[in-house]
Design an enzyme around this catalytic site. Sequence first.
Site, PDB file in Angstrom:
ATOM      1  N   ASP A  11       0.887  -1.151   0.000  1.00  0.00           N
ATOM      2  CA  ASP A  11       0.000   0.000   0.000  1.00  0.00           C
ATOM      3  C   ASP A  11       0.935   1.213   0.000  1.00  0.00           C
ATOM      4  OD1 ASP A  11      -2.290   1.685   0.483  1.00  0.00           O
ATOM      5  OD2 ASP A  11      -1.734   1.710   2.606  1.00  0.00           O
TER       6      ASP A  11
ATOM      7  N   ASP B  43      -0.179   4.964   1.233  1.00  0.00           N
ATOM      8  CA  ASP B  43      -0.430   5.874   2.350  1.00  0.00           C
ATOM      9  C   ASP B  43      -0.282   5.172   3.700  1.00  0.00           C
ATOM     10  OD1 ASP B  43      -1.021   7.671   0.341  1.00  0.00           O
ATOM     11  OD2 ASP B  43      -3.189   7.602   0.646  1.00  0.00           O
TER      12      ASP B  43
END
Length: 177
Positions: free
Chosen positions: A28, A30
């Site tokens: 991922d 963020d």
Amino acid sequence: MEEVERVKAEAVQIMGVFQLLPRLVVFDLDYTLWPFYCECRSKHDAPSLFPHSRGILHALKHQNIPAAIASKSPTPDIATTYLNKLGIRSMFVAEEIFYSWTHKTDHFQKIHSKTGVPYNSMLFFDDDNNNIQEISKIGVTSILVRNGVNLEALRNGLAKFSQNGNASKKNKQKRPK
């Protein structure tokens, strides 16, 4: 840059402990590779990574383990701008950066289609427990990170991947012919 080299060396050493390594590591963005939400920033901002992110990416490349991105960012243009600014975009064989109502299952289907890597040969890092739970259901070894991806998360992820892989090998061996 010496911190990146130190983390890379330690990550390579950690990988050397395990006989079974993933064929693809998915991240991922963020609060996993970097400490912010893209949608709260501007393309003009100077992005930064979590302290161990760059070294871990370099270690994966050194070990010929491809990396990919699965991000539900509603601002993919900002995310890709930051990947370019950080000079790490070329380190990923697949980038699935788009908003979705699902828990990244669409992202992983696209990554699988692009790479041909089976779900059970992938290792995934994310800061959202809902994504971890849902992606685990499709067979991906998934690790929740609290303060970004770091050497401890890498070690935990590789240990869990190795356990999952050894369990599936044993299950295959037990099946009658």
